[in-house]
Design a protein around this motif. Structure first.
Motif, mmCIF file in Angstrom:
data_model
loop_
_atom_site.group_PDB
_atom_site.id
_atom_site.type_symbol
_atom_site.label_atom_id
_atom_site.label_comp_id
_atom_site.label_asym_id
_atom_site.label_seq_id
_atom_site.Cartn_x
_atom_site.Cartn_y
_atom_site.Cartn_z
ATOM 1 N N THR A 175 0.518 3.487 -9.378
ATOM 2 C CA THR A 175 -0.050 2.325 -8.680
ATOM 3 C C THR A 175 -1.100 2.722 -7.652
ATOM 4 O O THR A 175 -1.687 1.852 -7.001
ATOM 5 C CB THR A 175 1.061 1.501 -7.983
ATOM 6 O OG1 THR A 175 1.803 2.365 -7.105
ATOM 7 C CG2 THR A 175 2.010 0.890 -8.992
ATOM 8 N N GLY A 176 -1.319 4.020 -7.476
ATOM 9 C CA GLY A 176 -2.342 4.466 -6.527
ATOM 10 C C GLY A 176 -2.002 4.171 -5.079
ATOM 11 O O GLY A 176 -2.881 4.009 -4.239
ATOM 12 N N THR A 177 -0.705 4.093 -4.769
ATOM 13 C CA THR A 177 -0.268 3.812 -3.393
ATOM 14 C C THR A 177 0.184 5.110 -2.717
ATOM 15 O O THR A 177 0.421 6.123 -3.383
ATOM 16 C CB THR A 177 0.919 2.821 -3.398
ATOM 17 O OG1 THR A 177 1.879 3.285 -4.339
ATOM 18 C CG2 THR A 177 0.484 1.425 -3.777
ATOM 19 N N ALA A 178 0.301 5.040 -1.388
ATOM 20 C CA ALA A 178 0.820 6.188 -0.640
ATOM 21 C C ALA A 178 2.326 6.305 -0.884
ATOM 22 O O ALA A 178 3.008 5.301 -1.095
ATOM 23 C CB ALA A 178 0.550 5.993 0.843
ATOM 24 N N GLU A 226 -1.640 11.503 -4.315
ATOM 25 C CA GLU A 226 -2.795 11.885 -3.515
ATOM 26 C C GLU A 226 -2.521 11.722 -2.020
ATOM 27 O O GLU A 226 -2.989 12.513 -1.213
ATOM 28 C CB GLU A 226 -3.956 10.972 -3.921
ATOM 29 C CG GLU A 226 -5.302 11.607 -3.843
ATOM 30 C CD GLU A 226 -6.342 10.659 -4.421
ATOM 31 O OE1 GLU A 226 -7.207 10.229 -3.662
ATOM 32 O OE2 GLU A 226 -6.241 10.336 -5.640
ATOM 33 N N ARG A 227 -1.786 10.672 -1.661
ATOM 34 C CA ARG A 227 -1.470 10.435 -0.241
ATOM 35 C C ARG A 227 0.045 10.383 -0.061
ATOM 36 O O ARG A 227 0.707 9.518 -0.627
ATOM 37 C CB ARG A 227 -2.143 9.150 0.223
ATOM 38 C CG ARG A 227 -3.667 9.351 0.367
ATOM 39 C CD ARG A 227 -4.433 8.075 0.267
ATOM 40 N NE ARG A 227 -4.301 7.476 -1.047
ATOM 41 C CZ ARG A 227 -3.953 6.224 -1.272
ATOM 42 N NH1 ARG A 227 -3.712 5.410 -0.280
ATOM 43 N NH2 ARG A 227 -3.848 5.778 -2.497
ATOM 44 N N THR A 228 0.556 11.348 0.663
ATOM 45 C CA THR A 228 2.005 11.480 0.869
ATOM 46 C C THR A 228 2.281 11.547 2.363
ATOM 47 O O THR A 228 1.624 12.290 3.081
ATOM 48 C CB THR A 228 2.501 12.754 0.152
ATOM 49 O OG1 THR A 228 2.320 12.589 -1.256
ATOM 50 C CG2 THR A 228 3.962 13.022 0.442
ATOM 51 N N ARG A 245 0.808 -1.221 0.000
ATOM 52 C CA ARG A 245 0.000 0.000 0.000
ATOM 53 C C ARG A 245 0.839 1.268 0.000
ATOM 54 O O ARG A 245 0.306 2.365 0.119
ATOM 55 C CB ARG A 245 -0.932 -0.002 1.227
ATOM 56 C CG ARG A 245 -1.902 -1.167 1.271
ATOM 57 C CD ARG A 245 -2.859 -1.126 0.084
ATOM 58 N NE ARG A 245 -3.785 -2.251 0.115
ATOM 59 C CZ ARG A 245 -4.973 -2.242 0.729
ATOM 60 N NH1 ARG A 245 -5.353 -1.186 1.390
ATOM 61 N NH2 ARG A 245 -5.744 -3.300 0.681
ATOM 62 N N ALA A 246 2.165 1.103 -0.084
ATOM 63 C CA ALA A 246 3.009 2.292 -0.085
ATOM 64 C C ALA A 246 4.227 2.079 -0.966
ATOM 65 O O ALA A 246 4.731 0.969 -1.099
ATOM 66 C CB ALA A 246 3.456 2.634 1.335
ATOM 67 N N VAL A 247 4.672 3.183 -1.557
ATOM 68 C CA VAL A 247 5.995 3.220 -2.183
ATOM 69 C C VAL A 247 6.873 4.019 -1.227
ATOM 70 O O VAL A 247 6.649 5.204 -0.983
ATOM 71 C CB VAL A 247 5.926 3.858 -3.583
ATOM 72 C CG1 VAL A 247 7.313 4.189 -4.091
ATOM 73 C CG2 VAL A 247 5.220 2.908 -4.543
#
Ligand code: ZN
Ligand code: ZN
Length: 278
Positions: A145-148, A171-173, A112-114
């Protein structure tokens, strides 16, 4: 998955270096942990964490082998999500093939995250050009990938913020182990960046970080261990693990003048916004 002795909170397994912290009133999660670097079996780490109200953990990769391992661990354990990336310290000569594998891992459902990616000017282990190229590539991967995006920023605040602005932040950082001051916290708040505080917020010399915590809006707060590093007071000097996070959470509540349960609820909700629902 087996559930060892600590499940009922009565006693941590003998190998744990510090006694279990008092259980939190509302379950939170550890937004940044290196499960593979903590010298205890993962199932025991999860059970000990759960027994004190740390229900979920994001385990974070720093290179290709650890990123693969984190993705596997997340696939095996319901309560674990993974982040995958090449740490800025390890970006010397990073190739497109390596970045392509990070992207393939980031597409897995429990990844769910890079991260952790970013810039590290404190440990100048990789040339700045390589760090910047890798950071920009990781920002792209997070967006595709739409990940945080989970950012490691050490003595590089201005450049990290500038690169994010130039590339367009995902979008999420999340700023992991937030180390900026109040002014930086305001910039992050204006941009909607999450600020994840680690055990170092409890350290005596960390007054600027506490000032940042005071101005950070509750709906952008996260908490982490960065285990096995950054063990909070009163266990500083021992190896860290997720079951020690209650010390950091209670300290944060005190700094912000918030009720512990209210802070836990905010952290839990923010975590789901950052990393998705479990
Ligand atoms: Zn880091
Ligand atoms: Zn880390």
């Amino acid at each position: 998955m087996s559930r060892p002795a600590a499940e009922d909170g009565s006693a941590a397994p003998r190998a744990f270096p510090a006694p279990p912290a008092e259980r939190l009133p509302v379950d939170v999660f550890d937004s940044h942990c290196h499960l593979d670097l903590v010298e205890l079996p993962v199932a025991e780490q999860l059970a000990a964490a759960r027994s004190v109200g740390v229900a979920r953990i994001v385990t974070i990769g720093v290179d290709l082998p650890s990123s693969r391992l984190c993705a596997e661990t997340a696939a095996e354990h319901d309560d674990v999500y993974a982040g995958v990336a090449i740490h800025p310290n390890d970006t010397t000569g990073v190739t497109d093939a390596v970045l392509a594998e990070i992207e393939a891992l980031a597409a897995q459902p429990k990844v769910r995250a890079v991260g952790e990616t970013g810039l590290d000017y404190y440990r100048d282990w990789a040339p700045k050009d390589d760090q910047h190229r890798s950071f920009r590539a990781h920002i792209d991967i997070a967006k595709r990938t739409g990940t945080a995006l989970v950012i490691h920023d050490r003595d590089a605040h201005d450049d990290v913020l500038r690169v994010l602005a130039e590339e367009g932040a995902p979008e999420r950082t999340v700023f992991h182990c937030f180390s900026g001051d109040a002014a930086m916290a305001r910039v992050c708040a204006d941009n909607g960046y999450f600020m994840s505080f680690a055990g170092n917020v409890t350290f005596k010399n960390a007054e600027p970080v506490r000032e940042a915590l005071r101005v950070a809006p509750a709906d952008l707060l996260l908490v982490e261990t960065d285990a096995p590093f950054l063990t909070p007071i009163p266990h500083r000097g021992k190896p860290n693990a997720s079951y020690l996070i209650p010390h950091t959470v209670r300290f944060m509540a005190d700094v912000k003048g918030l009720d512990v349960a209210a802070l836990c609820a905010a952290i839990a909700a923010n975590g789901e916004r950052a990393f998705g629902t479990w």
